[in-house]
Scaffold this active site. Structure first.
Site, PDB file in Angstrom:
ATOM      1  N   LYS A 218       0.829  -1.218   0.000  1.00  0.00           N
ATOM      2  CA  LYS A 218       0.000   0.000   0.000  1.00  0.00           C
ATOM      3  C   LYS A 218       0.858   1.261   0.000  1.00  0.00           C
ATOM      4  O   LYS A 218       0.620   2.196  -0.763  1.00  0.00           O
ATOM      5  CB  LYS A 218      -0.918   0.000   1.225  1.00  0.00           C
ATOM      6  CG  LYS A 218      -1.692   1.278   1.369  1.00  0.00           C
ATOM      7  CD  LYS A 218      -2.279   1.469   2.749  1.00  0.00           C
ATOM      8  CE  LYS A 218      -1.301   1.794   3.811  1.00  0.00           C
ATOM      9  NZ  LYS A 218      -1.295   3.113   4.395  1.00  0.00           N
ATOM     10  N   ASN A 219       1.874   1.293   0.855  1.00  0.00           N
ATOM     11  CA  ASN A 219       2.644   2.530   0.978  1.00  0.00           C
ATOM     12  C   ASN A 219       3.503   2.820  -0.247  1.00  0.00           C
ATOM     13  O   ASN A 219       3.777   3.976  -0.552  1.00  0.00           O
ATOM     14  CB  ASN A 219       3.502   2.512   2.251  1.00  0.00           C
ATOM     15  CG  ASN A 219       2.639   2.719   3.491  1.00  0.00           C
ATOM     16  OD1 ASN A 219       1.477   3.110   3.394  1.00  0.00           O
ATOM     17  ND2 ASN A 219       3.207   2.440   4.652  1.00  0.00           N
TER      18      ASN A 219
ATOM     19  N   CYS B  44      -3.217  12.993  12.995  1.00  0.00           N
ATOM     20  CA  CYS B  44      -3.960  11.765  12.771  1.00  0.00           C
ATOM     21  C   CYS B  44      -3.926  10.959  14.052  1.00  0.00           C
ATOM     22  O   CYS B  44      -3.353  11.395  15.042  1.00  0.00           O
ATOM     23  CB  CYS B  44      -3.416  10.982  11.600  1.00  0.00           C
ATOM     24  SG  CYS B  44      -1.893  10.188  11.977  1.00  0.00           S
TER      25      CYS B  44
ATOM     26  N   ARG C 196       1.816  14.801  12.897  1.00  0.00           N
ATOM     27  CA  ARG C 196       2.763  14.348  11.867  1.00  0.00           C
ATOM     28  C   ARG C 196       3.172  15.514  10.982  1.00  0.00           C
ATOM     29  O   ARG C 196       2.622  15.736   9.912  1.00  0.00           O
ATOM     30  CB  ARG C 196       2.140  13.212  11.044  1.00  0.00           C
ATOM     31  CG  ARG C 196       2.041  11.937  11.875  1.00  0.00           C
ATOM     32  CD  ARG C 196       1.255  10.871  11.200  1.00  0.00           C
ATOM     33  NE  ARG C 196       1.977  10.162  10.166  1.00  0.00           N
ATOM     34  CZ  ARG C 196       1.487   9.096   9.544  1.00  0.00           C
ATOM     35  NH1 ARG C 196       0.286   8.645   9.850  1.00  0.00           N
ATOM     36  NH2 ARG C 196       2.184   8.486   8.619  1.00  0.00           N
ATOM     37  N   PRO C 197       4.189  16.269  11.441  1.00  0.00           N
ATOM     38  CA  PRO C 197       4.623  17.430  10.665  1.00  0.00           C
ATOM     39  C   PRO C 197       5.201  17.030   9.310  1.00  0.00           C
ATOM     40  O   PRO C 197       5.647  15.897   9.133  1.00  0.00           O
ATOM     41  CB  PRO C 197       5.718  18.050  11.550  1.00  0.00           C
ATOM     42  CG  PRO C 197       6.138  16.989  12.487  1.00  0.00           C
ATOM     43  CD  PRO C 197       4.999  16.026  12.635  1.00  0.00           C
TER      44      PRO C 197
ATOM     45  N   ASP D 268       4.921   0.233  11.904  1.00  0.00           N
ATOM     46  CA  ASP D 268       3.632  -0.268  11.412  1.00  0.00           C
ATOM     47  C   ASP D 268       3.370  -1.715  11.825  1.00  0.00           C
ATOM     48  O   ASP D 268       2.298  -2.254  11.559  1.00  0.00           O
ATOM     49  CB  ASP D 268       3.566  -0.159   9.877  1.00  0.00           C
ATOM     50  CG  ASP D 268       3.362   1.281   9.421  1.00  0.00           C
ATOM     51  OD1 ASP D 268       3.153   2.152  10.276  1.00  0.00           O
ATOM     52  OD2 ASP D 268       3.425   1.531   8.204  1.00  0.00           O
TER      53      ASP D 268
ATOM     54  N   ARG E  79      -8.560   0.475   5.013  1.00  0.00           N
ATOM     55  CA  ARG E  79      -7.629   1.400   4.355  1.00  0.00           C
ATOM     56  C   ARG E  79      -6.429   0.652   3.789  1.00  0.00           C
ATOM     57  O   ARG E  79      -5.847   1.093   2.800  1.00  0.00           O
ATOM     58  CB  ARG E  79      -7.107   2.439   5.360  1.00  0.00           C
ATOM     59  CG  ARG E  79      -8.086   3.531   5.692  1.00  0.00           C
ATOM     60  CD  ARG E  79      -7.431   4.544   6.611  1.00  0.00           C
ATOM     61  NE  ARG E  79      -6.052   4.722   6.192  1.00  0.00           N
ATOM     62  CZ  ARG E  79      -5.069   5.154   6.971  1.00  0.00           C
ATOM     63  NH1 ARG E  79      -5.306   5.469   8.219  1.00  0.00           N
ATOM     64  NH2 ARG E  79      -3.845   5.285   6.498  1.00  0.00           N
TER      65      ARG E  79
HETATM   66  C1  UD1 Z   1       5.317   6.435   6.343  1.00  0.00           C
HETATM   67  C2  UD1 Z   1       4.263   5.366   6.183  1.00  0.00           C
HETATM   68  C3  UD1 Z   1       3.715   4.948   7.547  1.00  0.00           C
HETATM   69  C4  UD1 Z   1       4.871   4.539   8.462  1.00  0.00           C
HETATM   70  C5  UD1 Z   1       5.948   5.606   8.496  1.00  0.00           C
HETATM   71  C6  UD1 Z   1       7.192   5.186   9.261  1.00  0.00           C
HETATM   72  C7  UD1 Z   1       3.295   5.881   4.040  1.00  0.00           C
HETATM   73  C8  UD1 Z   1       2.119   6.369   3.282  1.00  0.00           C
HETATM   74  N1  UD1 Z   1       3.181   5.891   5.364  1.00  0.00           N
HETATM   75  O1  UD1 Z   1       4.681   7.565   6.926  1.00  0.00           O
HETATM   76  O2  UD1 Z   1       2.813   3.880   7.355  1.00  0.00           O
HETATM   77  O3  UD1 Z   1       4.375   4.351   9.767  1.00  0.00           O
HETATM   78  O4  UD1 Z   1       6.365   5.946   7.166  1.00  0.00           O
HETATM   79  O5  UD1 Z   1       7.730   4.044   8.709  1.00  0.00           O
HETATM   80  O6  UD1 Z   1       4.271   5.421   3.474  1.00  0.00           O
HETATM   81  N2  UD1 Z   1       8.619  13.784  10.585  1.00  0.00           N
HETATM   82  C9  UD1 Z   1       8.835  15.113  10.864  1.00  0.00           C
HETATM   83  N3  UD1 Z   1       8.819  16.006   9.817  1.00  0.00           N
HETATM   84  C10 UD1 Z   1       8.617  15.620   8.537  1.00  0.00           C
HETATM   85  C11 UD1 Z   1       8.395  14.269   8.271  1.00  0.00           C
HETATM   86  C12 UD1 Z   1       8.400  13.365   9.310  1.00  0.00           C
HETATM   87  O7  UD1 Z   1       9.014  15.513  12.015  1.00  0.00           O
HETATM   88  O8  UD1 Z   1       8.621  16.474   7.637  1.00  0.00           O
HETATM   89  C13 UD1 Z   1       8.647  12.776  11.691  1.00  0.00           C
HETATM   90  C14 UD1 Z   1       7.314  12.110  11.914  1.00  0.00           C
HETATM   91  O9  UD1 Z   1       6.488  12.845  12.778  1.00  0.00           O
HETATM   92  C15 UD1 Z   1       7.729  10.773  12.498  1.00  0.00           C
HETATM   93  C16 UD1 Z   1       9.039  10.470  11.775  1.00  0.00           C
HETATM   94  O10 UD1 Z   1       9.506  11.731  11.300  1.00  0.00           O
HETATM   95  O11 UD1 Z   1       7.990  10.932  13.873  1.00  0.00           O
HETATM   96  C17 UD1 Z   1       8.912   9.487  10.635  1.00  0.00           C
HETATM   97  O12 UD1 Z   1       7.868   9.869   9.771  1.00  0.00           O
HETATM   98  P1  UD1 Z   1       7.827   9.492   8.222  1.00  0.00           P
HETATM   99  O13 UD1 Z   1       8.863   8.465   7.928  1.00  0.00           O
HETATM  100  O14 UD1 Z   1       7.850  10.752   7.432  1.00  0.00           O
HETATM  101  O15 UD1 Z   1       6.401   8.833   8.090  1.00  0.00           O
HETATM  102  P2  UD1 Z   1       5.379   8.983   6.893  1.00  0.00           P
HETATM  103  O16 UD1 Z   1       6.118   9.119   5.611  1.00  0.00           O
HETATM  104  O17 UD1 Z   1       4.345   9.992   7.234  1.00  0.00           O
END
Ligand code: UD1
Length: 430
Positions: free
Chosen positions: A22-23, A117, A122-123, A305, A397
């Site tokens: 999915k991701n 969420c 999630r910034p 996850d 989802r």
């Molecule tokens: C993706 C996955 C999600 C998985 C996560 C971590 C998708 C659609 N979703 O989410 O299922 O749980 O990776 O493996 O692929 N962060 C910041 N600033 C940013 C981006 C991230 O502070 O700009 C922080 C987040 O709050 C979190 C960490 O970095 O604590 C990791 O997040 P990230 O890897 O970006 O997760 P997603 O891409 O949202």
């Protein structure tokens, strides 16, 4: 509201086929609009998130043709609008991948800011920092991120934390920038590699995906491709823990065993036997489960996850287990629900302490997010008596035909909507 009614106690046994990731699919669908030619994507999971993103892509003017359940054609030549509707971003955060895709192709994108969420704030500051480094302006206007540039220019970007989303979003935009981009401290998840491979098959020039330094040489145009998405390591891991928790014996097919190594290692630690084949793994749980300690980390560490699913299994393992969540701040919402099923589990900060009990008992519980929902189903399958899991819209989802696949492994699980249907299920299973 749709729910699952589960009668627990059957050890899962047999074979199950895993769908596409999915991701990876979410990012690949967004990237597919970056060419004006037709892209054929195979092994597309038929789940709510991918279907919503397909609608979002259609809404901005792209042509989407479902060939069959797992294949879709996308053509982005007819896109007329670089502004995505809030309705979509509200349903799936990952529509933020349209930022990188539209910015790369049209040098302009407008996408509503995703809210928080259920698993915490999630910034997306790192995504935006990347776009700015590529020379784009980024501003927030009426709740949307508006990003544009005359020209995108390759840059050297150091991510402050390992982020899957930021790595992929920057990679997409940089693929169509002028010159070279280097992303340091990049995420190494299998789906980052899959998206890079997909973009490369469209003519992009990305090297190093799968390591923490990704090098991208921008190209002017991308072209058509046919591409098959990698198997979903989280869906696979969920079935592996369902096998463990129910003391079953399940062959999980259509997987890349390498992507499952962190999950496999934990299953072995808690007393399961895991056999690896070329594209399948078999989990045999003939012994009592044992405690373990686990901490979620970016790939190749243990995935966040998969955190709720291992916790569900550990509620019935001998001894005291410790589960530490280091990626998201609020990922223990399911703990109170497991406690209602008899689990002895408490949360301190970002750690759950689980004292194994002999058995769980069925209860009425509610899914708070996708993986939490999967964990409650695992608990229900192993519990004595009947469990009703409310709010399975979250589970839908990300899991294709979840209850159908579980039934094929011998589980007593049904999708029900009304109290009357729950009553009927109770009568049927006794
Ligand atoms: C993706 C996955 C999600 C998985 C996560 C971590 C998708 C659609 N979703 O989410 O299922 O749980 O990776 O493996 O692929 N962060 C910041 N600033 C940013 C981006 C991230 O502070 O700009 C922080 C987040 O709050 C979190 C960490 O970095 O604590 C990791 O997040 P990230 O890897 O970006 O997760 P997603 O891409 O949202």
């Amino acid at each position: 509201m749709e729910r699952y009614a589960i009668k627990g106690g059957n050890p899962l046994a047999g074979e199950v086929e895993i769908a596409g990731a999915k991701n990876a699919a979410l990012a690949i669908l967004a990237a597919a609009i970056m060419t004006d030619e037709t892209v054929l994507i195979e092994n597309m999971p038929d789940v709510r998130d991918t279907n919503v993103l397909l609608e979002a892509i259609q809404e901005i003017g792209a042509i989407v043709e479902r060939v069959d359940k797992s294949r879709v054609k996308v053509n982005g030549s007819t896109i007329t609008n670089v502004s995505v509707d809030y309705e979509f971003i509200k349903k799936i955060r990952a529509s933020y991948y349209l930022l990188g895709a539209l910015l790369g192709k049209y040098k302009h994108a407008e996408v509503p800011l995703p809210g928080g969420c259920n698993i915490g704030s999630r910034p997306i500051d790192q995504h935006l920092k990347g776009f700015r480094a590529l020379g784009a302006s980024v501003e927030i206007r009426n709740g949307a991120i508006v990003t544009q540039a005359e020209k995108l220019k390759g840059s050297h970007i150091f991510l402050d934390m390992v982020s899957v989303g930021a790595t992929i979003n920057i990679m997409m935009a940089a693929s169509m920038a002028n010159g070279r981009t280097i992303i340091e401290n990049a995420a190494r998840e299998p789906h980052v590699v899959d998206v890079a491979n997909f973009l490369n098959s469209m003519g992009a020039n990305i090297k190093g995906a799968g390591t923490d330094v990704i090098r991208i040489k921008g190209v002017e145009k991308l072209h058509k491709t046919e591409y098959s998405i990698i198997p979903d390591q989280i869906e696979a891991g969920t079935f592996m823990f369902a096998a463990a928790a129910t003391r079953g014996d399940v062959l999980v097919k259509n997987v890349i065993p390498k992507h499952l190594e962190a999950t496999t290692a934990k299953l072995e630690e808690i007393g399961c036997e895991v056999k690896e084949f070329d594209d399948s793994v078999r989990v045999i749980a003939s012994r009592e489960l044992r405690k373990t300690h686990v901490k979620t980390l970016p790939y190749p560490g243990y995935p966040t996850d998969m955190q709720p699913q291992i916790a569900a299994a550990l509620t019935m393992a001998k001894g005291t287990s410790i589960v530490t969540e280091s990626i998201f701040e609020n990922r223990f919402k399911y703990v109170d629900e497991l406690a209602r099923m008899g689990a002895n589990i408490k949360v301190e900060g970002n750690t759950a302490i689980i004292d194994g009990v002999d058995r769980l008992t069925g209860a009425r519980v509610s899914a708070s997010d996708l993986r939490a929902g999967a964990a409650l189903v695992i608990a229900g399958l192993s519990a004595e008596g009947i469990t009703i899991v409310d709010d399975i819209v979250y589970i839908q989802r990300g899991y294709e035909d979840f209850e159908i696949k579980l039934r094929s492994l011998g589980a007593e699980i049904e999708k029900v909507s009304t109290e009357k249907e729950i009553q009927k299920f109770r009568l049927r299973v006794g």
